[in-house]
Design a protein around this motif. Structure first.
Motif, PDB file in Angstrom:
ATOM      1  N   ASP A  79       0.821  -1.215   0.000  1.00 54.56           N
ATOM      2  CA  ASP A  79       0.000   0.000   0.000  1.00 54.56           C
ATOM      3  C   ASP A  79       0.857   1.267   0.000  1.00 54.56           C
ATOM      4  N   GLN A  80       2.170   1.120  -0.061  1.00 53.73           N
ATOM      5  CA  GLN A  80       3.110   2.239  -0.161  1.00 53.73           C
ATOM      6  C   GLN A  80       3.007   3.221   1.009  1.00 53.73           C
ATOM      7  N   GLY A  81       2.530   2.743   2.163  1.00 51.18           N
ATOM      8  CA  GLY A  81       2.506   3.576   3.358  1.00 51.18           C
ATOM      9  C   GLY A  81       1.397   4.597   3.432  1.00 51.18           C
ATOM     10  N   ILE A  82       0.394   4.507   2.554  1.00 46.58           N
ATOM     11  CA  ILE A  82      -0.672   5.518   2.584  1.00 46.58           C
ATOM     12  C   ILE A  82      -1.566   5.392   3.808  1.00 46.58           C
ATOM     13  N   TYR A  83      -1.528   4.233   4.494  1.00 46.75           N
ATOM     14  CA  TYR A  83      -2.367   4.035   5.678  1.00 46.75           C
ATOM     15  C   TYR A  83      -1.554   4.086   6.965  1.00 46.75           C
ATOM     16  N   ASN A  84      -0.309   4.493   6.917  1.00 48.26           N
ATOM     17  CA  ASN A  84       0.562   4.448   8.089  1.00 48.26           C
ATOM     18  C   ASN A  84       0.104   5.349   9.231  1.00 48.26           C
ATOM     19  N   ARG A  85      -0.628   6.386   8.935  1.00 44.76           N
ATOM     20  CA  ARG A  85      -1.077   7.314   9.983  1.00 44.76           C
ATOM     21  C   ARG A  85      -2.521   7.083  10.388  1.00 44.76           C
ATOM     22  N   LEU A  86      -3.137   6.024   9.887  1.00 45.92           N
ATOM     23  CA  LEU A  86      -4.539   5.747  10.184  1.00 45.92           C
ATOM     24  C   LEU A  86      -4.675   4.465  10.990  1.00 45.92           C
ATOM     25  N   THR A  87      -5.604   4.484  11.945  1.00 41.77           N
ATOM     26  CA  THR A  87      -5.928   3.264  12.679  1.00 41.77           C
ATOM     27  C   THR A  87      -6.834   2.396  11.818  1.00 41.77           C
ATOM     28  N   TRP A  88      -7.059   1.166  12.265  1.00 39.61           N
ATOM     29  CA  TRP A  88      -7.923   0.253  11.503  1.00 39.61           C
ATOM     30  C   TRP A  88      -9.326   0.846  11.377  1.00 39.61           C
ATOM     31  N   TRP A  89      -9.831   1.447  12.448  1.00 40.95           N
ATOM     32  CA  TRP A  89     -11.164   2.039  12.417  1.00 40.95           C
ATOM     33  C   TRP A  89     -11.241   3.155  11.381  1.00 40.95           C
ATOM     34  N   GLU A  90     -10.192   3.934  11.248  1.00 40.03           N
ATOM     35  CA  GLU A  90     -10.174   5.034  10.282  1.00 40.03           C
ATOM     36  C   GLU A  90      -9.996   4.543   8.849  1.00 40.03           C
ATOM     37  N   GLN A  91      -9.492   3.321   8.702  1.00 41.91           N
ATOM     38  CA  GLN A  91      -9.291   2.745   7.368  1.00 41.91           C
ATOM     39  C   GLN A  91     -10.539   2.046   6.827  1.00 41.91           C
ATOM     40  N   ILE A  92     -11.454   1.643   7.703  1.00 42.73           N
ATOM     41  CA  ILE A  92     -12.629   0.883   7.256  1.00 42.73           C
ATOM     42  C   ILE A  92     -13.389   1.683   6.206  1.00 42.73           C
ATOM     43  N   GLU A  93     -13.651   1.046   5.085  1.00 40.13           N
ATOM     44  CA  GLU A  93     -14.441   1.625   3.997  1.00 40.13           C
ATOM     45  C   GLU A  93     -13.979   3.030   3.629  1.00 40.13           C
ATOM     46  N   ASN A  94     -12.657   3.186   3.627  1.00 38.10           N
ATOM     47  CA  ASN A  94     -11.997   4.436   3.237  1.00 38.10           C
ATOM     48  C   ASN A  94     -12.467   5.637   4.051  1.00 38.10           C
ATOM     49  N   GLY A  95     -12.786   5.423   5.310  1.00 39.28           N
ATOM     50  CA  GLY A  95     -13.156   6.517   6.197  1.00 39.28           C
ATOM     51  C   GLY A  95     -14.611   6.930   6.118  1.00 39.28           C
ATOM     52  N   LYS A  96     -15.407   6.275   5.304  1.00 46.29           N
ATOM     53  CA  LYS A  96     -16.821   6.622   5.192  1.00 46.29           C
ATOM     54  C   LYS A  96     -17.509   6.325   6.528  1.00 46.29           C
ATOM     55  N   GLN A  97     -18.279   7.284   7.011  1.00 47.55           N
ATOM     56  CA  GLN A  97     -18.898   7.166   8.324  1.00 47.55           C
ATOM     57  C   GLN A  97     -20.295   6.547   8.249  1.00 47.55           C
ATOM     58  N   LEU A  98     -20.728   5.977   9.350  1.00 46.46           N
ATOM     59  CA  LEU A  98     -22.078   5.433   9.557  1.00 46.46           C
ATOM     60  C   LEU A  98     -22.464   4.383   8.516  1.00 46.46           C
ATOM     61  N   THR A  99     -21.544   3.517   8.185  1.00 48.65           N
ATOM     62  CA  THR A  99     -21.849   2.403   7.293  1.00 48.65           C
ATOM     63  C   THR A  99     -22.387   1.238   8.117  1.00 48.65           C
ATOM     64  N   ARG A 100     -22.876   0.204   7.453  1.00 49.64           N
ATOM     65  CA  ARG A 100     -23.422  -0.950   8.164  1.00 49.64           C
ATOM     66  C   ARG A 100     -22.380  -1.614   9.045  1.00 49.64           C
ATOM     67  N   ASN A 101     -21.155  -1.754   8.548  1.00 47.29           N
ATOM     68  CA  ASN A 101     -20.098  -2.381   9.339  1.00 47.29           C
ATOM     69  C   ASN A 101     -19.734  -1.557  10.566  1.00 47.29           C
ATOM     70  N   ARG A 102     -19.663  -0.256  10.404  1.00 45.56           N
ATOM     71  CA  ARG A 102     -19.353   0.609  11.550  1.00 45.56           C
ATOM     72  C   ARG A 102     -20.477   0.574  12.582  1.00 45.56           C
ATOM     73  N   LYS A 103     -21.702   0.550  12.127  1.00 42.35           N
ATOM     74  CA  LYS A 103     -22.827   0.471  13.065  1.00 42.35           C
ATOM     75  C   LYS A 103     -22.811  -0.857  13.811  1.00 42.35           C
ATOM     76  N   PHE A 104     -22.495  -1.939  13.102  1.00 39.60           N
ATOM     77  CA  PHE A 104     -22.402  -3.248  13.748  1.00 39.60           C
ATOM     78  C   PHE A 104     -21.308  -3.249  14.812  1.00 39.60           C
ATOM     79  N   LEU A 105     -20.136  -2.721  14.452  1.00 37.10           N
ATOM     80  CA  LEU A 105     -19.019  -2.708  15.400  1.00 37.10           C
ATOM     81  C   LEU A 105     -19.247  -1.753  16.565  1.00 37.10           C
ATOM     82  N   THR A 106     -20.145  -0.796  16.417  1.00 41.04           N
ATOM     83  CA  THR A 106     -20.522   0.065  17.533  1.00 41.04           C
ATOM     84  C   THR A 106     -21.578  -0.612  18.399  1.00 41.04           C
ATOM     85  N   LEU A 107     -22.445  -1.362  17.781  1.00 35.31           N
ATOM     86  CA  LEU A 107     -23.522  -2.024  18.512  1.00 35.31           C
ATOM     87  C   LEU A 107     -23.025  -3.185  19.375  1.00 35.31           C
ATOM     88  N   VAL A 108     -22.000  -3.886  18.939  1.00 34.22           N
ATOM     89  CA  VAL A 108     -21.513  -5.064  19.673  1.00 34.22           C
ATOM     90  C   VAL A 108     -21.099  -4.720  21.101  1.00 34.22           C
TER      91      VAL A 108
END
Length: 157
Positions: A79-108
């Motif tokens: 990935d040439q280091g483009i994600y080196n400053r981002l956490t896994w949560w910030e990388q999910i779905e390219n940073g798009k907020q309130l997606t189904r996966n993010r809602k699931f991981l918040t609900l758990v």
């Protein structure tokens, strides 16, 4: 002849570190791992049901906070280091907020908190630790906390 295969939509996430979470069945496996962990604590360690849920909730909180909200970058070098400053949560779905996966991981963690608190009859020490854990995890998942480092903790130098 009828089409016997499911037509899956190709993922738009090109990040190999997070694309696995878009696969079908990941949510089911995630829940089964949590339930199996509870079963291990109840049967092997002889904990009560409430204490086992509290241990599962606290262990889940520590592990997910470390791997989702603390560690930065990816284990892949392509990935040439483009994600080196981002956490896994910030990388999910390219940073798009309130997606189904993010809602699931918040609900758990919220559901684990409710289960653990209810099964321990809201007793003081377990309720305090469960509340603290869910508060930290849910606040870290807020859309307003995207790329925010409180007091500069875990910030890039």
């Amino acid at each position: 002849m009828a089409n016997l295969y499911v037509q899956a939509v190709p993922t738009t996430d090109l990040n190999r570190n997070t694309e696995w979470f878009t696969y079908p069945g990941v949510w089911t496996i995630y829940i089964l791992i949590l339930m199996f962990s509870w079963l291990v604590f109840v049967s092997v360690f002889g904990c009560s049901a409430g204490m086992a849920w509290t241990v599962v909730h606290l262990a889940h909180s520590i592990v997910t906070y470390h791997f989702f909200h603390w560690k930065k970058g990816t284990p892949f070098s392509d990935d040439q280091g483009i994600y080196n400053r981002l956490t896994w949560w910030e990388q999910i779905e390219n940073g798009k907020q309130l997606t189904r996966n993010r809602k699931f991981l918040t609900l758990v963690p919220v559901v684990l908190y409710l289960i653990a608190s209810h099964t321990t009859d809201y007793q003081h020490p377990m309720l305090f630790f469960n509340t603290l854990a869910v508060f930290i995890l849910v606040v870290a998942k807020f859309p307003n906390m995207h790329k925010v480092r409180i007091f500069g903790i875990n910030a890039d130098q």
